[in-house]
Design a protein around this motif. Structure first.
Motif, PDB file in Angstrom:
ATOM      1  N   GLU A  28      -7.707   0.333  -3.374  1.00  0.00           N
ATOM      2  CA  GLU A  28      -8.418   1.525  -2.904  1.00  0.00           C
ATOM      3  C   GLU A  28      -9.507   1.196  -1.898  1.00  0.00           C
ATOM      4  N   LYS A  29     -10.151   0.055  -2.055  1.00  0.00           N
ATOM      5  CA  LYS A  29     -11.259  -0.296  -1.171  1.00  0.00           C
ATOM      6  C   LYS A  29     -10.801  -0.529   0.264  1.00  0.00           C
ATOM      7  N   THR A  30      -9.489  -0.659   0.483  1.00  0.00           N
ATOM      8  CA  THR A  30      -8.974  -0.904   1.833  1.00  0.00           C
ATOM      9  C   THR A  30      -8.523   0.372   2.535  1.00  0.00           C
ATOM     10  N   PHE A  31      -8.515   1.507   1.836  1.00  0.00           N
ATOM     11  CA  PHE A  31      -7.986   2.740   2.411  1.00  0.00           C
ATOM     12  C   PHE A  31      -8.706   3.127   3.702  1.00  0.00           C
ATOM     13  N   GLY A  32     -10.032   3.097   3.675  1.00  0.00           N
ATOM     14  CA  GLY A  32     -10.805   3.517   4.836  1.00  0.00           C
ATOM     15  C   GLY A  32     -10.513   2.673   6.058  1.00  0.00           C
ATOM     16  N   GLU A  33     -10.439   1.362   5.868  1.00  0.00           N
ATOM     17  CA  GLU A  33     -10.155   0.442   6.967  1.00  0.00           C
ATOM     18  C   GLU A  33      -8.783   0.750   7.581  1.00  0.00           C
ATOM     19  N   ILE A  34      -7.827   1.057   6.734  1.00  0.00           N
ATOM     20  CA  ILE A  34      -6.468   1.326   7.211  1.00  0.00           C
ATOM     21  C   ILE A  34      -6.417   2.613   8.027  1.00  0.00           C
ATOM     22  N   PHE A  35      -6.965   3.691   7.491  1.00  0.00           N
ATOM     23  CA  PHE A  35      -6.883   4.971   8.199  1.00  0.00           C
ATOM     24  C   PHE A  35      -7.734   4.988   9.465  1.00  0.00           C
ATOM     25  N   ALA A  36      -8.778   4.171   9.488  1.00  0.00           N
ATOM     26  CA  ALA A  36      -9.635   4.102  10.677  1.00  0.00           C
ATOM     27  C   ALA A  36      -9.002   3.270  11.789  1.00  0.00           C
ATOM     28  N   SER A  37      -7.906   2.583  11.479  1.00  0.00           N
ATOM     29  CA  SER A  37      -7.297   1.683  12.460  1.00  0.00           C
ATOM     30  C   SER A  37      -6.399   2.404  13.460  1.00  0.00           C
ATOM     31  N   THR A  38      -6.201   3.724  13.298  1.00  0.00           N
ATOM     32  CA  THR A  38      -5.309   4.456  14.188  1.00  0.00           C
ATOM     33  C   THR A  38      -5.887   5.810  14.578  1.00  0.00           C
ATOM     34  N   ASN A  39      -5.484   6.285  15.733  1.00  0.00           N
ATOM     35  CA  ASN A  39      -5.838   7.633  16.163  1.00  0.00           C
ATOM     36  C   ASN A  39      -4.745   8.639  15.803  1.00  0.00           C
ATOM     37  N   ARG A  40      -3.652   8.159  15.242  1.00  0.00           N
ATOM     38  CA  ARG A  40      -2.562   9.041  14.821  1.00  0.00           C
ATOM     39  C   ARG A  40      -2.852   9.579  13.420  1.00  0.00           C
ATOM     40  N   PRO A  41      -2.413  10.791  13.119  1.00  0.00           N
ATOM     41  CA  PRO A  41      -2.599  11.307  11.758  1.00  0.00           C
ATOM     42  C   PRO A  41      -1.783  10.508  10.753  1.00  0.00           C
ATOM     43  N   CYS A  42      -2.379  10.261   9.600  1.00  0.00           N
ATOM     44  CA  CYS A  42      -1.716   9.490   8.547  1.00  0.00           C
ATOM     45  C   CYS A  42      -1.446  10.357   7.331  1.00  0.00           C
ATOM     46  N   LEU A  43      -0.219  10.296   6.846  1.00  0.00           N
ATOM     47  CA  LEU A  43       0.187  10.933   5.603  1.00  0.00           C
ATOM     48  C   LEU A  43       0.168   9.870   4.513  1.00  0.00           C
ATOM     49  N   ALA A  44      -0.623  10.079   3.479  1.00  0.00           N
ATOM     50  CA  ALA A  44      -0.714   9.107   2.386  1.00  0.00           C
ATOM     51  C   ALA A  44       0.249   9.475   1.265  1.00  0.00           C
ATOM     52  N   THR A  45       1.019   8.490   0.828  1.00  0.00           N
ATOM     53  CA  THR A  45       1.859   8.640  -0.353  1.00  0.00           C
ATOM     54  C   THR A  45       1.466   7.559  -1.351  1.00  0.00           C
ATOM     55  N   ILE A  71       0.712  -0.788  12.008  1.00  0.00           N
ATOM     56  CA  ILE A  71       0.146   0.391  12.673  1.00  0.00           C
ATOM     57  C   ILE A  71      -0.226   0.067  14.112  1.00  0.00           C
ATOM     58  N   ASP A  72      -0.870  -1.072  14.315  1.00  0.00           N
ATOM     59  CA  ASP A  72      -1.243  -1.482  15.675  1.00  0.00           C
ATOM     60  C   ASP A  72      -0.008  -1.661  16.561  1.00  0.00           C
ATOM     61  N   ALA A  73       1.046  -2.241  15.989  1.00  0.00           N
ATOM     62  CA  ALA A  73       2.247  -2.525  16.772  1.00  0.00           C
ATOM     63  C   ALA A  73       2.970  -1.259  17.219  1.00  0.00           C
ATOM     64  N   TYR A  74       2.830  -0.170  16.446  1.00  0.00           N
ATOM     65  CA  TYR A  74       3.576   1.056  16.744  1.00  0.00           C
ATOM     66  C   TYR A  74       2.686   2.213  17.176  1.00  0.00           C
ATOM     67  N   GLU A  75       1.413   1.957  17.375  1.00  0.00           N
ATOM     68  CA  GLU A  75       0.454   3.014  17.719  1.00  0.00           C
ATOM     69  C   GLU A  75       0.905   3.862  18.903  1.00  0.00           C
ATOM     70  N   GLU A  76       1.465   3.247  19.912  1.00  0.00           N
ATOM     71  CA  GLU A  76       1.850   3.969  21.127  1.00  0.00           C
ATOM     72  C   GLU A  76       3.310   4.404  21.114  1.00  0.00           C
ATOM     73  N   LYS A  77       3.990   4.216  19.988  1.00  0.00           N
ATOM     74  CA  LYS A  77       5.418   4.530  19.934  1.00  0.00           C
ATOM     75  C   LYS A  77       5.761   5.689  19.008  1.00  0.00           C
ATOM     76  N   VAL A  78       4.816   6.084  18.151  1.00  0.00           N
ATOM     77  CA  VAL A  78       5.093   7.149  17.188  1.00  0.00           C
ATOM     78  C   VAL A  78       3.980   8.190  17.216  1.00  0.00           C
ATOM     79  N   ASP A  79       4.242   9.301  16.539  1.00  0.00           N
ATOM     80  CA  ASP A  79       3.261  10.389  16.506  1.00  0.00           C
ATOM     81  C   ASP A  79       2.400  10.368  15.255  1.00  0.00           C
ATOM     82  N   ALA A  80       2.898   9.745  14.189  1.00  0.00           N
ATOM     83  CA  ALA A  80       2.182   9.752  12.912  1.00  0.00           C
ATOM     84  C   ALA A  80       2.653   8.576  12.066  1.00  0.00           C
ATOM     85  N   PHE A  81       1.878   8.291  11.029  1.00  0.00           N
ATOM     86  CA  PHE A  81       2.244   7.230  10.087  1.00  0.00           C
ATOM     87  C   PHE A  81       2.255   7.783   8.662  1.00  0.00           C
ATOM     88  N   GLU A  82       3.251   7.368   7.890  1.00  0.00           N
ATOM     89  CA  GLU A  82       3.201   7.572   6.451  1.00  0.00           C
ATOM     90  C   GLU A  82       2.806   6.236   5.837  1.00  0.00           C
TER      91      GLU A  82
END
Length: 279
Positions: A46-63, A27-38
């Motif tokens: 599950e305990k890592t979900f918050g840390e992951i989604f908080a690491s970017t300002n791009r909207p994240c789609l969870a699958t 996510i960090d490597a592509y933050e400035e190259k894409v519009d969103a992350f899946e």
């Protein structure tokens, strides 16, 4: 930020790593190259979900893909998981900051899933060539009601619902319209449809379906293909009306049938589609 608020077509990087460190690294490597992350949650705690989604300002789609699906990303030893458990993990992803979740059109219908052909198998090809209906589409009212409830729950907290359908067949415009209509009725904010293309000739009904969906769909859609010419098909689909394109990272767990960001940028430039201003 919502997926539907992004300027279209937008670029979404698929991240399917087995650890939060690798996930956040991509996510960090592509933050400035894409519009969103899946972000595929299947291999993450599950305990890592918050840390992951908080690491970017791009909207994240969870699958949270099924173990049988994870073979596309090189994972063949995923532990079994029930549909209720998958759904609960998606809800927890919303609570942790995901902008949207992805719900398959046969989610919760475990009996239906047991009769689907195995991905990338001779059985799947036979299923497709026999004119079978889209495989990932349950019409059982009990499970449709649960899918609708998931969509309502997501919307109630300001998030969005993506409904998806991996058809495991070569679809035509009639089936495409039927699938997108089902997604709309079940509460989709966006719809994702995946068709098979066994050879280049299968791109003909695929392209025809993309053109038809541009008129038939009232929600942003993404028509993709798996098989022959998958990268070309996915790029053409964006030019013909799909609202976004999924890309693979250069390193890490990835499905090679997805275009790279460089391929998307080059295609956007050649065809006059809008590349994100920051790229």
């Amino acid at each position: 930020m919502k997926l539907t608020s992004l300027k279209r077509p937008f670029i979404c990087l698929v991240v399917s790593e087995a650890s939060p460190k690798k996930t956040i690294g991509l996510i960090d490597a592509y933050e400035e190259k894409v519009d969103a992350f899946e972000v595929n949650l299947a291999m993450l705690e599950e305990k890592t979900f918050g840390e992951i989604f908080a690491s970017t300002n791009r909207p994240c789609l969870a699958t949270n893909r099924r173990p049988s699906f994870m073979v596309f990303y090189g994972y063949r030893d995923c532990p079994p998981v029930t549909e209720e458990e998958r759904a609960l993990r998606l809800v927890k992803a919303l609570d942790a900051g995901a902008a949207a979740i992805d719900c398959e059109l046969d989610m919760f219908d475990e009996a239906h899933q047991k009769v689907k052909p195995r991905y990338l198998s001779r059985e799947e090809r036979k299923y497709a060539e026999s004119g079978s209906p889209p495989a990932e589409l349950s019409k059982d009212r009990r499970f449709v009601a649960k899918q609708k409830e998931m969509a309502r729950s997501a919307k109630s907290i300001g998030a969005e619902m993506v409904f998806s359908c991996h058809t495991q067949t070569v679809i035509d415009r009639r089936q495409g319209a039927m699938i997108i209509s089902a997604m709309q009725r079940r509460g989709a904010d966006l719809g994702k449809i995946v068709s098979l293309t066994f050879d280049a000739g299968d791109l003909v009904p695929f392209i025809d379906t993309a053109v038809a969906l541009k008129t038939a769909s009232t929600i942003p859609f993404n028509l993709m293909n798996v098989g022959s010419e998958s990268i070309l098909g996915r790029l053409l689909s964006v030019k013909l009306g799909s609202s976004w394109v999924y890309c693979r990272p250069d390193l890490g767990a990835a499905f090679k049938g997805q275009p790279s960001i460089d391929q998307v940028k080059a295609f956007f430039g050649m065809t006059g589609l809008r590349p994100p201003a920051r790229i």
